[in-house]
Design a protein around this motif. Structure first.
Motif, PDB file in Angstrom:
ATOM      1  N   THR A 181      10.022   0.565  -7.745  1.00  0.00           N
ATOM      2  CA  THR A 181       8.879   1.136  -6.844  1.00  0.00           C
ATOM      3  C   THR A 181       7.560   0.307  -6.417  1.00  0.00           C
ATOM      4  N   ALA A 182       8.157  -0.948  -6.093  1.00  0.00           N
ATOM      5  CA  ALA A 182       7.243  -2.282  -5.940  1.00  0.00           C
ATOM      6  C   ALA A 182       6.023  -1.604  -4.765  1.00  0.00           C
ATOM      7  N   GLU A 183       5.060  -2.172  -4.922  1.00  0.00           N
ATOM      8  CA  GLU A 183       3.695  -2.195  -4.264  1.00  0.00           C
ATOM      9  C   GLU A 183       3.346  -0.620  -3.873  1.00  0.00           C
ATOM     10  N   LEU A 184       3.882   0.488  -4.692  1.00  0.00           N
ATOM     11  CA  LEU A 184       3.407   1.498  -4.577  1.00  0.00           C
ATOM     12  C   LEU A 184       2.005   2.100  -4.786  1.00  0.00           C
ATOM     13  N   THR A 185       1.611   1.069  -5.764  1.00  0.00           N
ATOM     14  CA  THR A 185       0.115   1.460  -5.986  1.00  0.00           C
ATOM     15  C   THR A 185      -0.996   1.026  -5.046  1.00  0.00           C
ATOM     16  N   GLU A 186      -0.376   0.230  -4.104  1.00  0.00           N
ATOM     17  CA  GLU A 186      -1.211   0.050  -2.719  1.00  0.00           C
ATOM     18  C   GLU A 186      -1.085   0.664  -1.682  1.00  0.00           C
ATOM     19  N   SER A 187       0.035   1.714  -1.606  1.00  0.00           N
ATOM     20  CA  SER A 187       0.358   2.190  -0.424  1.00  0.00           C
ATOM     21  C   SER A 187      -0.650   3.482  -0.158  1.00  0.00           C
ATOM     22  N   VAL A 188      -0.499   3.789   1.304  1.00  0.00           N
ATOM     23  CA  VAL A 188      -1.229   5.059   1.535  1.00  0.00           C
ATOM     24  C   VAL A 188      -0.062   6.088   2.129  1.00  0.00           C
ATOM     25  N   GLY A 189       0.051   7.262   1.850  1.00  0.00           N
ATOM     26  CA  GLY A 189       0.895   8.107   2.614  1.00  0.00           C
ATOM     27  C   GLY A 189       1.016   8.309   4.093  1.00  0.00           C
ATOM     28  N   LEU A 190       2.153   8.251   4.676  1.00  0.00           N
ATOM     29  CA  LEU A 190       2.172   8.658   6.097  1.00  0.00           C
ATOM     30  C   LEU A 190       1.415   9.783   6.474  1.00  0.00           C
ATOM     31  N   ALA A 191       1.458  11.088   5.616  1.00  0.00           N
ATOM     32  CA  ALA A 191       0.942  12.329   5.708  1.00  0.00           C
ATOM     33  C   ALA A 191      -0.600  12.080   5.925  1.00  0.00           C
ATOM     34  N   LEU A 192      -1.282  11.084   5.110  1.00  0.00           N
ATOM     35  CA  LEU A 192      -2.490  11.070   5.166  1.00  0.00           C
ATOM     36  C   LEU A 192      -2.930  10.113   6.475  1.00  0.00           C
ATOM     37  N   LEU A 193      -2.224   9.172   6.675  1.00  0.00           N
ATOM     38  CA  LEU A 193      -2.464   8.394   7.998  1.00  0.00           C
ATOM     39  C   LEU A 193      -2.459   9.171   9.188  1.00  0.00           C
ATOM     40  N   VAL A 194      -1.679  10.387   9.232  1.00  0.00           N
ATOM     41  CA  VAL A 194      -1.549  11.257  10.419  1.00  0.00           C
ATOM     42  C   VAL A 194      -2.869  12.063  10.426  1.00  0.00           C
ATOM     43  N   VAL A 195      -3.551  12.570   9.216  1.00  0.00           N
ATOM     44  CA  VAL A 195      -4.713  13.169   9.360  1.00  0.00           C
ATOM     45  C   VAL A 195      -5.922  12.143   9.519  1.00  0.00           C
ATOM     46  N   LEU A 196      -5.848  11.056   9.207  1.00  0.00           N
ATOM     47  CA  LEU A 196      -6.977   9.918   9.806  1.00  0.00           C
ATOM     48  C   LEU A 196      -6.979   9.720  11.123  1.00  0.00           C
ATOM     49  N   GLU A 197      -5.685  10.052  11.904  1.00  0.00           N
ATOM     50  CA  GLU A 197      -5.615   9.725  13.219  1.00  0.00           C
ATOM     51  C   GLU A 197      -6.404  10.896  13.966  1.00  0.00           C
ATOM     52  N   THR A 198      -6.366  11.990  13.235  1.00  0.00           N
ATOM     53  CA  THR A 198      -7.802  13.119  13.894  1.00  0.00           C
ATOM     54  C   THR A 198      -8.999  12.947  13.756  1.00  0.00           C
ATOM     55  N   LEU A 199      -9.512  11.862  13.226  1.00  0.00           N
ATOM     56  CA  LEU A 199     -10.801  11.582  12.879  1.00  0.00           C
ATOM     57  C   LEU A 199     -11.172  10.753  14.029  1.00  0.00           C
ATOM     58  N   SER A 200     -12.763  10.745  14.252  1.00  0.00           N
ATOM     59  CA  SER A 200     -13.289   9.938  15.351  1.00  0.00           C
ATOM     60  C   SER A 200     -13.373   8.749  14.609  1.00  0.00           C
ATOM     61  N   PRO A 201     -13.524   7.465  15.659  1.00  0.00           N
ATOM     62  CA  PRO A 201     -13.442   6.290  14.935  1.00  0.00           C
ATOM     63  C   PRO A 201     -14.473   6.111  14.038  1.00  0.00           C
ATOM     64  N   ALA A 202     -15.636   6.581  14.083  1.00  0.00           N
ATOM     65  CA  ALA A 202     -16.802   6.083  13.145  1.00  0.00           C
ATOM     66  C   ALA A 202     -16.451   7.196  12.069  1.00  0.00           C
ATOM     67  N   GLU A 203     -16.068   8.414  11.915  1.00  0.00           N
ATOM     68  CA  GLU A 203     -15.370   8.960  10.776  1.00  0.00           C
ATOM     69  C   GLU A 203     -14.601   8.448  10.025  1.00  0.00           C
ATOM     70  N   ARG A 204     -13.582   7.778  10.785  1.00  0.00           N
ATOM     71  CA  ARG A 204     -12.576   7.008  10.064  1.00  0.00           C
ATOM     72  C   ARG A 204     -12.910   5.774   9.484  1.00  0.00           C
ATOM     73  N   LEU A 205     -13.753   5.196  10.043  1.00  0.00           N
ATOM     74  CA  LEU A 205     -14.387   3.820   9.491  1.00  0.00           C
ATOM     75  C   LEU A 205     -15.289   4.234   8.123  1.00  0.00           C
TER      76      LEU A 205
END
Length: 293
Positions: free
Chosen positions: A95-119
Motif C-alpha cells: 500500500t505504497a504512498e497511502l499515508t499521503e493519499s486523500v480519498g476520492l469521496a473527500l475530493l468530491v465533497v471539496l468540489e462542492t465548496l466555494s473556492p475560498a472555503e476550499r482554500l
C-alpha cells in the motif's frame, strides 16, 4: 534555488491536488509557483516552504475561480482525477504512498465548496497554515477566514463517511463485490452494499451519456448486474488509499471503479469511464497484462 524548489515539489503537488482535484492542473499550479519564485527576491524570506505553499494556494484559488466561471460538466457526476497505485505482485498488501493519499469521496465533497472555503479548509486543516496567512490570500480578516474553514469543515464532516476497516478487510469487501457482480449474485451484492450507497459515474466529454449518479443498494445492484453481462478482465489497484479495479479490454483500461467503505459495507462507488483520463493513468502494458477474469 532549483534544487531547493525540487525538495518542496512533492508537498506543493499535494497541496495543489487537494485544492484542484486534477493532477494536470496541480502540475500547472506547481509550475506557476516555480515561475513566481524564479522572478521573486526571496532573500528576506525566512520560511521558503511556507512562502511557496501560500503561492501555490493563491495560484489554485485563481484557477478555481476561473474554473467556476467556465465549468460546463455537472459537478454531481464529476469524479476527481485518481492517484492509482498498482498492487505489488509479490506483496498483495502493498500500500505504497497511502499515508499521503486523500480519498476520492473527500475530493468530491471539496468540489462542492466555494473556492475560498476550499482554500481555507485545505491549507489550515490539512497543512496547518495559520489563519493569518490564509487571510492574506483570500483578502479577508483572520476571523472571517476562520469562519470559512469552519463552514467547510462542517460540510466535510457531514458528507464524509466514517472510517473503514483495515486495508486487508477493505480489499476483501471489494473482491466480494466484484465476484458477486460477475456471478450475477444479487444476495452477495446486497450483503456488501450499504442501503444508502451512492454510485457516481463520470464518462467525461467523450462518454457524457454514461455519466450518472445512482442512489440506493437495489439501484446500484441493477447497474452492477447489467455491467456484468460484459465480462472484462480486472486489475486490482489502490486508488487514493482505497481498493479499486481497472477493467481492461484488448490491453486498454476501459473503466476504473473505486470503493469507499465504512464499517463492513460499501457506501460509495466512484466510476471513471472517461477515455481521455483513463489513458493518462500511467498504467504500463506489463501492469495491464496482469488483469484477470
Amino acid at each position: 534555488m532549483a534544487l531547493r524548489f525540487e525538495a518542496d515539489r512533492g508537498h506543493l503537488r499535494a497541496v495543489a491536488y487537494r485544492m484542484l482535484g486534477s493532477l494536470s492542473e496541480a502540475e500547472d499550479a506547481v509550475q506557476e509557483a516555480w515561475f513566481k519564485l524564479s522572478r521573486a527576491d526571496v532573500s528576506a524570506v525566512e520560511n521558503l516552504s511556507g512562502w511557496l505553499t501560500t503561492v501555490v494556494g493563491r495560484v489554485c484559488l485563481d484557477m478555481l475561480r476561473s474554473r467556476g466561471s467556465r465549468r460546463e460538466d455537472p459537478l454531481e457526476y464529476f469524479v476527481p482525477d485518481p492517484v492509482v497505485t498498482v498492487l505489488d505482485a509479490t506483496n498483495p498488501e502493498h500500500t505504497a504512498e497511502l499515508t499521503e493519499s486523500v480519498g476520492l469521496a473527500l475530493l468530491v465533497v471539496l468540489e462542492t465548496l466555494s473556492p475560498a472555503e476550499r482554500l481555507a479548509f485545505v491549507l489550515h486543516d490539512m497543512f496547518a497554515v495559520s489563519f493569518d496567512e490564509i487571510a492574506r490570500i483570500v483578502d479577508r480578516t483572520p476571523a472571517a477566514t476562520r469562519q470559512l474553514a469552519s463552514r467547510a469543515r462542517r460540510r466535510v464532516q457531514d458528507a464524509t463517511p466514517a472510517p473503514g476497516p483495515d486495508a486487508r478487510r477493505q480489499r476483501e469487501i471489494a473482491d466480494a463485490f466484484l465476484a458477486a457482480a460477475n456471478g450475477g449474485d444479487f444476495e452477495g451484492l446486497l450483503a456488501v452494499l450499504d442501503p444508502d450507497v451512492v454510485l457516481r459515474a463520470d464518462g467525461g466529454r467523450i462518454l457524457a451519456a454514461a455519466s450518472k449518479v445512482v442512489r440506493g443498494a437495489e439501484a446500484v445492484i441493477s447497474q452492477a448486474l447489467m455491467y456484468a453481462k460484459f465480462k472484462q478482465a480486472a486489475l486490482p489497484v489502490v486508488v487514493n488509499g482505497s481498493p479499486a479495479f481497472v477493467a481492461v479490454v484488448d490491453g486498454r483500461p476501459t473503466v476504473l471503479m473505486s470503493f469507499t467503505i465504512a464499517g463492513d459495507r460499501i457506501v460509495g462507488l466512484q466510476i471513471l469511464a472517461d477515455p481521455e483520463r483513463l489513458a493518462a493513468l500511467g498504467l504500463s502494458d506489463e501492469d495491464l497484462a496482469r488483469a484477470t477474469f
